[in-house]
Scaffold this active site. Structure first.
Site, PDB file in Angstrom:
ATOM      1  N   HIS A 293      -1.576 -35.061 -47.764  1.00 44.76           N
ATOM      2  CA  HIS A 293      -1.488 -35.640 -46.420  1.00 44.76           C
ATOM      3  C   HIS A 293      -0.232 -36.489 -46.460  1.00 44.76           C
ATOM      4  O   HIS A 293      -0.258 -37.646 -46.885  1.00 44.76           O
ATOM      5  CB  HIS A 293      -2.726 -36.480 -46.097  1.00 44.76           C
ATOM      6  CG  HIS A 293      -3.969 -35.648 -45.965  1.00 44.76           C
ATOM      7  ND1 HIS A 293      -5.222 -36.169 -45.852  1.00 44.76           N
ATOM      8  CD2 HIS A 293      -4.140 -34.296 -45.928  1.00 44.76           C
ATOM      9  CE1 HIS A 293      -6.112 -35.181 -45.743  1.00 44.76           C
ATOM     10  NE2 HIS A 293      -5.477 -34.039 -45.805  1.00 44.76           N
TER      11      HIS A 293
ATOM     12  N   GLU B 217      -4.597 -25.557 -39.630  1.00 44.49           N
ATOM     13  CA  GLU B 217      -5.897 -25.293 -40.229  1.00 44.49           C
ATOM     14  C   GLU B 217      -7.072 -25.455 -39.263  1.00 44.49           C
ATOM     15  O   GLU B 217      -7.933 -26.305 -39.461  1.00 44.49           O
ATOM     16  CB  GLU B 217      -6.098 -26.213 -41.439  1.00 44.49           C
ATOM     17  CG  GLU B 217      -5.817 -27.695 -41.170  1.00 44.49           C
ATOM     18  CD  GLU B 217      -6.153 -28.571 -42.377  1.00 44.49           C
ATOM     19  OE1 GLU B 217      -7.263 -28.470 -42.894  1.00 44.49           O
ATOM     20  OE2 GLU B 217      -5.263 -29.348 -42.799  1.00 44.49           O
TER      21      GLU B 217
ATOM     22  N   HIS C 137     -15.311 -31.864 -46.221  1.00 45.26           N
ATOM     23  CA  HIS C 137     -14.707 -32.210 -47.516  1.00 45.26           C
ATOM     24  C   HIS C 137     -15.687 -32.018 -48.666  1.00 45.26           C
ATOM     25  O   HIS C 137     -15.738 -32.810 -49.606  1.00 45.26           O
ATOM     26  CB  HIS C 137     -14.145 -33.640 -47.486  1.00 45.26           C
ATOM     27  CG  HIS C 137     -12.892 -33.747 -46.684  1.00 45.26           C
ATOM     28  ND1 HIS C 137     -12.337 -34.932 -46.280  1.00 45.26           N
ATOM     29  CD2 HIS C 137     -12.057 -32.791 -46.208  1.00 45.26           C
ATOM     30  CE1 HIS C 137     -11.235 -34.711 -45.586  1.00 45.26           C
ATOM     31  NE2 HIS C 137     -11.040 -33.406 -45.526  1.00 45.26           N
TER      32      HIS C 137
ATOM     33  N   ASP D 134     -10.859 -24.244 -49.989  1.00 42.16           N
ATOM     34  CA  ASP D 134      -9.711 -25.047 -49.558  1.00 42.16           C
ATOM     35  C   ASP D 134      -9.124 -25.625 -50.849  1.00 42.16           C
ATOM     36  O   ASP D 134      -9.685 -26.555 -51.426  1.00 42.16           O
ATOM     37  CB  ASP D 134     -10.201 -26.143 -48.606  1.00 42.16           C
ATOM     38  CG  ASP D 134      -9.064 -27.021 -48.072  1.00 42.16           C
ATOM     39  OD1 ASP D 134      -7.954 -26.989 -48.640  1.00 42.16           O
ATOM     40  OD2 ASP D 134      -9.305 -27.750 -47.095  1.00 42.16           O
TER      41      ASP D 134
ATOM     42  N   HIS E 176      -1.737 -31.563 -40.546  1.00 45.23           N
ATOM     43  CA  HIS E 176      -1.129 -32.829 -40.981  1.00 45.23           C
ATOM     44  C   HIS E 176       0.186 -32.494 -41.664  1.00 45.23           C
ATOM     45  O   HIS E 176       0.409 -31.354 -42.088  1.00 45.23           O
ATOM     46  CB  HIS E 176      -2.075 -33.559 -41.941  1.00 45.23           C
ATOM     47  CG  HIS E 176      -2.629 -32.675 -43.043  1.00 45.23           C
ATOM     48  ND1 HIS E 176      -1.929 -32.394 -44.192  1.00 45.23           N
ATOM     49  CD2 HIS E 176      -3.785 -31.959 -43.134  1.00 45.23           C
ATOM     50  CE1 HIS E 176      -2.645 -31.576 -44.949  1.00 45.23           C
ATOM     51  NE2 HIS E 176      -3.767 -31.278 -44.338  1.00 45.23           N
TER      52      HIS E 176
ATOM     53  N   HIS F 186     -11.983 -31.699 -36.311  1.00 43.74           N
ATOM     54  CA  HIS F 186     -10.769 -32.296 -36.892  1.00 43.74           C
ATOM     55  C   HIS F 186      -9.555 -31.790 -36.130  1.00 43.74           C
ATOM     56  O   HIS F 186      -9.657 -30.897 -35.293  1.00 43.74           O
ATOM     57  CB  HIS F 186     -10.673 -31.968 -38.386  1.00 43.74           C
ATOM     58  CG  HIS F 186     -10.705 -30.507 -38.713  1.00 43.74           C
ATOM     59  ND1 HIS F 186      -9.625 -29.685 -38.558  1.00 43.74           N
ATOM     60  CD2 HIS F 186     -11.703 -29.712 -39.190  1.00 43.74           C
ATOM     61  CE1 HIS F 186      -9.938 -28.454 -38.944  1.00 43.74           C
ATOM     62  NE2 HIS F 186     -11.203 -28.445 -39.320  1.00 43.74           N
TER      63      HIS F 186
ATOM     64  N   ARG G  16     -12.752 -21.920 -41.909  1.00 42.69           N
ATOM     65  CA  ARG G  16     -11.455 -22.579 -41.727  1.00 42.69           C
ATOM     66  C   ARG G  16     -10.397 -21.659 -42.324  1.00 42.69           C
ATOM     67  O   ARG G  16     -10.642 -21.007 -43.343  1.00 42.69           O
ATOM     68  CB  ARG G  16     -11.426 -23.952 -42.412  1.00 42.69           C
ATOM     69  CG  ARG G  16     -10.089 -24.659 -42.279  1.00 42.69           C
ATOM     70  CD  ARG G  16     -10.132 -26.176 -42.587  1.00 42.69           C
ATOM     71  NE  ARG G  16     -10.451 -26.506 -43.963  1.00 42.69           N
ATOM     72  CZ  ARG G  16     -11.597 -27.024 -44.359  1.00 42.69           C
ATOM     73  NH1 ARG G  16     -12.577 -27.229 -43.482  1.00 42.69           N
ATOM     74  NH2 ARG G  16     -11.813 -27.316 -45.620  1.00 42.69           N
TER      75      ARG G  16
ATOM     76  N   GLU H 203      -6.283 -21.965 -43.303  1.00 47.53           N
ATOM     77  CA  GLU H 203      -5.223 -22.988 -43.400  1.00 47.53           C
ATOM     78  C   GLU H 203      -3.982 -22.445 -44.109  1.00 47.53           C
ATOM     79  O   GLU H 203      -4.086 -21.846 -45.183  1.00 47.53           O
ATOM     80  CB  GLU H 203      -5.751 -24.195 -44.189  1.00 47.53           C
ATOM     81  CG  GLU H 203      -4.703 -25.276 -44.427  1.00 47.53           C
ATOM     82  CD  GLU H 203      -5.286 -26.537 -45.072  1.00 47.53           C
ATOM     83  OE1 GLU H 203      -6.309 -26.425 -45.790  1.00 47.53           O
ATOM     84  OE2 GLU H 203      -4.724 -27.618 -44.856  1.00 47.53           O
TER      85      GLU H 203
ATOM     86  N   TYR I 266     -17.257 -24.858 -37.293  1.00 41.51           N
ATOM     87  CA  TYR I 266     -18.356 -25.163 -38.213  1.00 41.51           C
ATOM     88  C   TYR I 266     -19.613 -25.326 -37.369  1.00 41.51           C
ATOM     89  O   TYR I 266     -19.707 -26.266 -36.574  1.00 41.51           O
ATOM     90  CB  TYR I 266     -18.065 -26.458 -38.984  1.00 41.51           C
ATOM     91  CG  TYR I 266     -16.625 -26.532 -39.478  1.00 41.51           C
ATOM     92  CD1 TYR I 266     -16.262 -26.009 -40.715  1.00 41.51           C
ATOM     93  CD2 TYR I 266     -15.630 -27.096 -38.666  1.00 41.51           C
ATOM     94  CE1 TYR I 266     -14.948 -26.064 -41.146  1.00 41.51           C
ATOM     95  CE2 TYR I 266     -14.311 -27.149 -39.091  1.00 41.51           C
ATOM     96  CZ  TYR I 266     -13.971 -26.631 -40.319  1.00 41.51           C
ATOM     97  OH  TYR I 266     -12.660 -26.684 -40.737  1.00 41.51           O
TER      98      TYR I 266
ATOM     99  N   ASP J  16     -12.593 -46.323 -71.287  1.00 37.39           N
ATOM    100  CA  ASP J  16     -11.188 -46.441 -71.667  1.00 37.39           C
ATOM    101  C   ASP J  16     -10.444 -45.118 -71.502  1.00 37.39           C
ATOM    102  O   ASP J  16      -9.414 -44.880 -72.135  1.00 37.39           O
ATOM    103  CB  ASP J  16     -11.074 -46.960 -73.108  1.00 37.39           C
ATOM    104  CG  ASP J  16     -11.769 -46.039 -74.098  1.00 37.39           C
ATOM    105  OD1 ASP J  16     -12.441 -45.086 -73.646  1.00 37.39           O
ATOM    106  OD2 ASP J  16     -11.649 -46.270 -75.309  1.00 37.39           O
TER     107      ASP J  16
ATOM    108  N   ASP K 262      -1.591 -26.572 -49.616  1.00 33.39           N
ATOM    109  CA  ASP K 262      -2.924 -26.866 -49.055  1.00 33.39           C
ATOM    110  C   ASP K 262      -3.334 -25.632 -48.261  1.00 33.39           C
ATOM    111  O   ASP K 262      -2.818 -25.401 -47.164  1.00 33.39           O
ATOM    112  CB  ASP K 262      -2.811 -28.124 -48.174  1.00 33.39           C
ATOM    113  CG  ASP K 262      -4.143 -28.563 -47.605  1.00 33.39           C
ATOM    114  OD1 ASP K 262      -5.178 -27.966 -47.939  1.00 33.39           O
ATOM    115  OD2 ASP K 262      -4.148 -29.524 -46.801  1.00 33.39           O
TER     116      ASP K 262
HETATM  117  N1  GLY Z   1      -7.509 -30.116 -48.222  1.00 33.42           N
HETATM  118  C1  GLY Z   1      -7.515 -31.223 -47.370  1.00 33.42           C
HETATM  119  C2  GLY Z   1      -7.061 -30.856 -46.034  1.00 33.42           C
HETATM  120  O1  GLY Z   1      -7.098 -29.690 -45.689  1.00 33.42           O
HETATM  121  O2  GLY Z   1      -6.580 -31.653 -45.287  1.00 33.42           O
HETATM  122 MN    MN Z   2      -6.975 -28.070 -47.006  1.00 30.16          MN
HETATM  123 MN    MN Z   3      -5.040 -29.682 -44.937  1.00 25.12          MN
END
Ligand code: GLY
Ligand code: MN
Ligand code: MN
Length: 449
Positions: free
Chosen positions: A369, A392, A251, A268, A362, A358, A414, A416, A396, A47, A279
């Protein structure tokens, strides 16, 4: 803190929300109605619920943060085009779950034309839908809301022998509304800059506290401390703190490993500030000094990021920054011998995808996103001032990739940032966090917590 002009700021925000509703209504089809529901509360366990967060579309159009609410837009309706249903004042319930604005105050503060108790929604909303040809709503997102809408339509159909006129078309609201959300106003950009500024404090704290032996979640604690302290209520997404091989998991969010000497740490993380996300990713050595191999990979990613940011220009295709990053990364990996072959051929064969799997970024806004189409009629869309995107790139090298010399394996990097398209070019919103090898090493050598 900074609350002196709070009332004034809020009412100017409500004026902006009102303008957004007007703009949306101007684009709706003739004789139509839009139904926009608040987010449901969501159970975390038994709950206990997750921290409530309003649906972004709903908030964008009225700035109201309570659950159990429905916003109705009926362009051209003489008695009022904007109707809100919300929770009634209830002393007993408010004692348990917090103060409610209530329909009377909502009517005055939110600049809507009418406000009613949510308990009356079935009776009133059927009257509002009746006679409209088209209903816009977020079809298929929330089963309970789908059922409610269909129930209302059924009620009207049931009365059609008495001359009532049920709608004949259902349309998703997404396209019209999300095109508006894609272009950020000056006020929205200010909020995104503030989100990024607070997040930057978090990243700097995490870098300063980092040393071999610390746990990933202890670094996460520094991020979240800075977020809350800076005025953010919550991270915009689950923070990623990955050391060593964990930096190669895109992720990763277990955040429960010990940071070892010689690891790179990939963080990240970004806070949400007044419904706007940041982000940001930084990667740095746990012990404060990059190894030659780490530095070599890091510099390729940084060069790729710089090239991709430079490609963020009004009029450029959405794809241009991604292509710029692919070129630099492929070139760099060929130079190091990680990829073998000729540049143009290896870009075409997508050899880089083993290491950079990737896309470069975005849209970002109220959702991390964020909404908005990336293509128009099958073509990448062109960038316009007011759009905000992340840039970003990453490399890897999987720890078990036997095709690559051992010294490179397990390196994950990475970088970003959040980038606004401006009239003349671009503006990086996430500034002030060490980014070059030299900046990071200098910062870590002279800051500790
Ligand atoms: N933190 C998620 C991304 O970089 O898209
Ligand atoms: Mn990110
Ligand atoms: Mn991102």
């Amino acid at each position: 803190m900074k609350n002196e002009n709070f009332g004034e700021r809020m009412s100017s925000n409500y004026r902006e929300y009102k303008l957004r509703r007007k703009e949306l209504m101007a684009q709706m089809e003739l004789n139509s109605i839009a139904l926009i529901a608040s987010a449901p509360r969501r159970t975390r366990s038994n709950d206990t619920e997750y921290l409530y967060r309003q649906n972004s579309d709903f908030y964008y159009l009225c700035g109201f943060t309570e659950p159990n609410s429905l916003l109705v837009l009926i362009p051209g309706r003489e008695q009022g085009e904007v109707v809100l249903f919300c929770q009634e004042k209830d002393k007993e319930r408010e004692l348990w779950t917090g103060i409610r604005l209530g329909p009377d105050a909502a009517y005055k503060e939110l600049l809507v034309d009418d406000a009613y108790p949510i308990g009356d929604v079935d009776d009133i909303v059927t009257g509002l839908i009746e006679g409209r040809d088209r209903v816009y709503y977020a079809m298929g997102r929330d089963d309970r809301f789908d059922t409610l809408v269909m129930g209302w339509v059924k009620t009207i159909r049931g009365k059609s022998r008495m001359g009532e006129h049920p709608p004949s078309e259902f349309l998703v609201l997404d396209h019209l509304l999300h095109e508006l959300r894609l272009i950020k106003s000056n006020n929205e950009i200010k909020l995104m800059e503030e989100a990024a500024r607070i997040s930057a404090e978090g990243h700097k704290r995490a870098m300063a506290v980092c040393k071999p032996g610390i746990m990933e979640y202890q670094m996460e604690a520094e991020l979240h401390y800075a977020f809350n302290r800076g005025g953010s209520r919550a991270p915009a997404y689950v923070s990623i703190v990955g050391a060593g091989d964990n930096a190669c998991i895109l992720h990763y969010d277990s955040n429960n490993a010990e940071v070892k000497d010689g690891d790179l740490v990939l963080i990240d993380a970004g806070c949400e500030y007044q419904y706007y996300a940041s982000d940001i990713t930084r990667t740095f050595p746990a012990n404060g000094r990059f190894s030659p191999e780490q530095k070599a990979i890091y510099d390729i990613v940084l060069d790729a990021q710089v090239a991709a940011i430079a490609a963020v220009q009004p009029g450029a295709q959405w794809d241009a920054p991604h292509n710029a990053s692919v070129k630099v990364i492929t070139q760099g990996l060929i130079k190091l011998g990680v990829i073998k072959g000729q540049l143009s051929h290896q870009i075409k064969s997508e050899a880089y995808k083993d290491f950079y799997m990737h896309r470069v970024g975005h849209w970002i806004g109220m959702d991390v996103h964020d909404v908005g189409d990336y293509k128009i009629d099958d073509n990448w869309r062109l960038l316009e001032p007011g759009m905000v995107m992340t840039i970003e790139p990453g490399i890897y090298i999987a720890p078990d990739n036997v095709k690559v010399a051992k010294k490179w394996r397990g390196i994950g990097v990475r970088i970003e940032d959040d980038v606004l398209v401006t009239k003349k070019g671009n503006k990086v919103l996430s500034v002030g966090i060490p980014k070059t090898v030299e900046e990071i090493e200098t910062y870590m050598a002279s800051n500790s917590l």
